[in-house]
Design a protein around this motif. Structure first.
Motif, PDB file in Angstrom:
ATOM      1  N   PHE A   1     -34.630  48.020 -35.927  1.00 25.55           N
ATOM      2  CA  PHE A   1     -33.033  48.714 -36.363  1.00 25.55           C
ATOM      3  C   PHE A   1     -32.524  47.943 -38.353  1.00 25.55           C
ATOM      4  O   PHE A   1     -33.241  48.289 -39.248  1.00 25.55           O
ATOM      5  CB  PHE A   1     -31.722  49.235 -36.116  1.00 25.55           C
ATOM      6  N   LEU A   2     -32.778  46.921 -37.610  1.00 25.40           N
ATOM      7  CA  LEU A   2     -32.815  45.424 -39.316  1.00 25.40           C
ATOM      8  C   LEU A   2     -33.556  45.965 -39.898  1.00 25.40           C
ATOM      9  O   LEU A   2     -32.849  46.565 -41.358  1.00 25.40           O
ATOM     10  CB  LEU A   2     -33.021  44.635 -38.548  1.00 25.40           C
ATOM     11  N   LEU A   3     -35.127  46.331 -39.753  1.00 25.09           N
ATOM     12  CA  LEU A   3     -36.313  45.978 -40.957  1.00 25.09           C
ATOM     13  C   LEU A   3     -35.921  47.623 -41.756  1.00 25.09           C
ATOM     14  O   LEU A   3     -36.658  47.675 -42.142  1.00 25.09           O
ATOM     15  CB  LEU A   3     -37.788  46.076 -40.096  1.00 25.09           C
ATOM     16  N   GLY A   4     -35.152  48.907 -40.323  1.00 27.28           N
ATOM     17  CA  GLY A   4     -36.222  49.768 -40.850  1.00 27.28           C
ATOM     18  C   GLY A   4     -34.583  49.865 -42.180  1.00 27.28           C
ATOM     19  O   GLY A   4     -34.896  50.762 -43.109  1.00 27.28           O
TER      20      GLY A   4
ATOM     21  N   GLY B   1     -42.328  47.185 -56.395  1.00 27.33           N
ATOM     22  CA  GLY B   1     -43.252  47.571 -55.342  1.00 27.33           C
ATOM     23  C   GLY B   1     -42.571  46.823 -53.855  1.00 27.33           C
ATOM     24  O   GLY B   1     -43.202  46.300 -52.888  1.00 27.33           O
ATOM     25  N   ILE B   2     -41.496  46.343 -53.840  1.00 24.07           N
ATOM     26  CA  ILE B   2     -40.680  46.063 -52.717  1.00 24.07           C
ATOM     27  C   ILE B   2     -40.753  46.632 -51.588  1.00 24.07           C
ATOM     28  O   ILE B   2     -40.201  45.758 -50.561  1.00 24.07           O
ATOM     29  CB  ILE B   2     -38.840  44.979 -53.483  1.00 24.07           C
ATOM     30  N   ASP B   3     -40.505  47.810 -51.350  1.00 27.64           N
ATOM     31  CA  ASP B   3     -40.109  48.679 -50.454  1.00 27.64           C
ATOM     32  C   ASP B   3     -41.981  48.586 -49.539  1.00 27.64           C
ATOM     33  O   ASP B   3     -41.919  48.970 -48.978  1.00 27.64           O
ATOM     34  CB  ASP B   3     -40.060  50.145 -50.971  1.00 27.64           C
ATOM     35  N   GLN B   4     -42.590  48.735 -50.524  1.00 28.27           N
ATOM     36  CA  GLN B   4     -43.767  47.989 -49.597  1.00 28.27           C
ATOM     37  C   GLN B   4     -43.507  46.776 -49.597  1.00 28.27           C
ATOM     38  O   GLN B   4     -45.078  46.136 -47.863  1.00 28.27           O
ATOM     39  CB  GLN B   4     -45.071  48.821 -50.621  1.00 28.27           C
ATOM     40  N   ILE B   5     -43.045  45.953 -49.550  1.00 30.22           N
ATOM     41  CA  ILE B   5     -43.973  44.043 -48.532  1.00 30.22           C
ATOM     42  C   ILE B   5     -42.707  43.799 -47.866  1.00 30.22           C
ATOM     43  O   ILE B   5     -42.532  42.867 -47.824  1.00 30.22           O
ATOM     44  CB  ILE B   5     -44.282  43.435 -49.878  1.00 30.22           C
ATOM     45  N   ILE B   6     -41.518  44.718 -48.536  1.00 27.98           N
ATOM     46  CA  ILE B   6     -40.232  43.683 -48.040  1.00 27.98           C
ATOM     47  C   ILE B   6     -40.322  43.640 -46.145  1.00 27.98           C
ATOM     48  O   ILE B   6     -39.542  42.297 -45.596  1.00 27.98           O
ATOM     49  CB  ILE B   6     -38.967  44.777 -48.059  1.00 27.98           C
ATOM     50  N   ILE B   7     -40.739  44.429 -44.902  1.00 22.39           N
ATOM     51  CA  ILE B   7     -40.650  43.887 -43.959  1.00 22.39           C
ATOM     52  C   ILE B   7     -41.877  42.834 -43.617  1.00 22.39           C
ATOM     53  O   ILE B   7     -41.228  41.438 -43.371  1.00 22.39           O
ATOM     54  CB  ILE B   7     -41.063  44.983 -43.304  1.00 22.39           C
ATOM     55  N   TYR B   8     -42.450  42.339 -44.822  1.00 27.13           N
ATOM     56  CA  TYR B   8     -43.870  41.325 -44.225  1.00 27.13           C
ATOM     57  C   TYR B   8     -43.280  40.085 -45.244  1.00 27.13           C
ATOM     58  O   TYR B   8     -43.103  39.270 -44.421  1.00 27.13           O
ATOM     59  CB  TYR B   8     -45.167  41.459 -44.751  1.00 27.13           C
ATOM     60  N   LEU B   9     -42.039  39.919 -46.387  1.00 26.53           N
ATOM     61  CA  LEU B   9     -40.988  39.035 -46.645  1.00 26.53           C
ATOM     62  C   LEU B   9     -39.925  38.461 -45.525  1.00 26.53           C
ATOM     63  O   LEU B   9     -40.570  36.831 -45.443  1.00 26.53           O
ATOM     64  CB  LEU B   9     -40.985  38.925 -47.631  1.00 26.53           C
ATOM     65  N   VAL B  10     -39.718  39.443 -44.968  1.00 25.91           N
ATOM     66  CA  VAL B  10     -38.796  39.001 -44.017  1.00 25.91           C
ATOM     67  C   VAL B  10     -39.674  38.437 -42.481  1.00 25.91           C
ATOM     68  O   VAL B  10     -39.172  37.092 -41.458  1.00 25.91           O
ATOM     69  CB  VAL B  10     -37.552  40.268 -43.622  1.00 25.91           C
ATOM     70  N   ALA B  11     -40.503  39.460 -42.388  1.00 23.98           N
ATOM     71  CA  ALA B  11     -41.030  38.465 -40.872  1.00 23.98           C
ATOM     72  C   ALA B  11     -41.555  36.924 -41.597  1.00 23.98           C
ATOM     73  O   ALA B  11     -41.941  35.573 -40.652  1.00 23.98           O
ATOM     74  CB  ALA B  11     -42.873  39.273 -40.824  1.00 23.98           C
ATOM     75  N   VAL B  12     -41.969  36.709 -42.441  1.00 17.81           N
ATOM     76  CA  VAL B  12     -42.868  35.265 -43.289  1.00 17.81           C
ATOM     77  C   VAL B  12     -41.541  34.340 -43.107  1.00 17.81           C
ATOM     78  O   VAL B  12     -41.633  33.116 -42.410  1.00 17.81           O
ATOM     79  CB  VAL B  12     -43.278  35.353 -44.439  1.00 17.81           C
TER      80      VAL B  12
ATOM     81  N   VAL C   1     -42.589  43.978 -36.419  1.00 18.79           N
ATOM     82  CA  VAL C   1     -41.009  44.568 -35.352  1.00 18.79           C
ATOM     83  C   VAL C   1     -40.863  43.866 -34.910  1.00 18.79           C
ATOM     84  O   VAL C   1     -39.893  42.800 -33.974  1.00 18.79           O
ATOM     85  CB  VAL C   1     -40.342  45.634 -35.843  1.00 18.79           C
ATOM     86  N   VAL C   2     -41.979  44.109 -33.711  1.00 16.49           N
ATOM     87  CA  VAL C   2     -42.165  42.802 -32.534  1.00 16.49           C
ATOM     88  C   VAL C   2     -41.981  41.755 -32.716  1.00 16.49           C
ATOM     89  O   VAL C   2     -41.485  40.661 -32.018  1.00 16.49           O
ATOM     90  CB  VAL C   2     -43.097  42.765 -31.813  1.00 16.49           C
ATOM     91  N   VAL C   3     -42.984  41.009 -33.553  1.00 18.63           N
ATOM     92  CA  VAL C   3     -42.863  39.147 -33.823  1.00 18.63           C
ATOM     93  C   VAL C   3     -41.814  39.223 -34.673  1.00 18.63           C
ATOM     94  O   VAL C   3     -41.322  37.570 -34.252  1.00 18.63           O
ATOM     95  CB  VAL C   3     -44.538  38.936 -34.624  1.00 18.63           C
TER      96      VAL C   3
END
Length: 337
Positions: free
Chosen positions: A287-290, A307-318, A270-272
């Motif tokens: 809040f957005l990633l939540g 399995g998208i719920d497990q990786i969605i935050i990391y995909l957005v970060a990438v 989230v910070v990144v």
């Protein structure tokens, strides 16, 4: 429509936890330049402040159970209930929010002890060394909690007034739509804490000096201000924010020794995404990633992309880092080549 509203609310209370932890992480990075991988452990310690407070209040005495007349039977009755009757019972019911009275001074002392006893020796070290030492500290704190409280989650309940569900359908003009009351309380609590932190930084002399030190520490120091001491206090305040977030989250997720690690990695992402050093970015990204994580956990979405719920935050970060390496609201030059 019902499902969309529920997923937004789920995302907001989860995002509130992410935002509070990320806010503390960003405060520490912005003031001290330290990547603090022990911050998730502070969230966990806050949760176990609530556990400890509840255990102390629940200290009981074995007394005769007068309702059983055929044989002698005994039951455990908390001293608070024996001494104060209904008032004592009410205090026990409200042990989670009342535990903030313990968490605030305790987390402040823990934060100051961490900064003065360890972190300050790594200010001028590389981020890799900071990550290693703070991650090691997080593991130590985690194992200490595991030793004293055990490996199993310890359930805590919300006060009876907020234990049920609220009829939120009337707020949106939808019938038969309810949502857990404590999750709503947690979201409002996170907004209040975030607002208090920003008001402290924007409206007080101390906050203005801290913001000036974040922008140019050397110049502020040349003005005769002990900016190092003020930054130490900021570290303590960041620990308090993480601790309070942990306290209030206990009725939602039972505290366990690995709670800090579960939230740390997600909050650091989230910070990144928000931008290293950007307080506003940390809150917005939290809040957005939540919300994104909440929507990705829907059965319909997982049926399409398992399995998208497990990786969605990391995909957005990438995606964010590829397009904007400094993050959504990061300062120029931070995390950019």
């Amino acid at each position: 429509m019902d499902a969309i509203i529920l997923q937004i609310l789920n995302g907001l209370d989860k995002g509130g936890a992410y935002a509070l932890i990320a806010l503390g992480l960003t405060l520490i990075f912005g003031t001290l330049g330290v990547v603090n991988f022990a911050h998730g452990a502070l969230f966990m310690l806050g949760a176990f402040c609530a556990v400890t407070f509840s255990m102390v209040l629940s200290t009981s005495e074995r007394v005769r159970d007068e309702s059983v007349t055929f044989f002698e039977a005994y039951k455990e009755v908390p001293y608070l209930e024996i001494w104060f009757g209904e008032t004592g019972r009410t205090i026990l019911d409200w042990s989670v929010p009342l535990s903030m009275l313990l968490a605030i001074p305790f987390m402040l002392l823990v934060g100051l002890a961490m900064e003065r006893g360890l972190i300050r020796y790594f200010y001028k070290r590389s981020h890799a060394e900071q990550i290693l030492v703070t991650f090691g500290l997080a593991i130590v704190l985690q194992e200490l909690v595991k030793h004293y409280f055990g490996a199993n989650p310890i359930p805590l309940t919300a006060p009876p007034a907020f234990a049920g569900s609220a009829d939120i359908g009337q707020w949106f003009g939808v019938s038969g739509l309810s949502y857990p009351m404590w999750r709503i309380i947690y979201f409002l609590f996170s907004l209040a804490v975030i607002g208090a932190v920003f008001a402290f930084l924007q409206l007080t002399t101390f906050g203005m000096v801290v913001r000036a030190g974040m922008a140019d520490r050397e110049t502020v120091g040349l003005l005769g201000i002990n900016i190092g001491r003020k930054f130490s206090i900021v570290f303590g305040l960041a620990a308090v924010v993480a601790g309070l977030a942990g306290v209030m989250y206990t009725p939602i997720l039972s505290p366990s020794y690995h709670l800090g690690m579960d939230f740390l990695v997600l909050s650091f992402v989230v910070v990144v995404v928000g931008g290293m050093g950007s307080l506003g970015g940390a809150v917005v990204a939290g809040f957005l990633l939540g919300i994104l994580q909440s929507f990705s956990s829907m059965t319909e979405i997982k049926a399409i992309v398992p399995g998208i719920d497990q990786i969605i935050i990391y995909l957005v970060a990438v995606v964010v880092l590829l397009v904007r390496p400094r993050g959504l609201m990061g300062r120029k030059g931070v995390m950019e080549a």
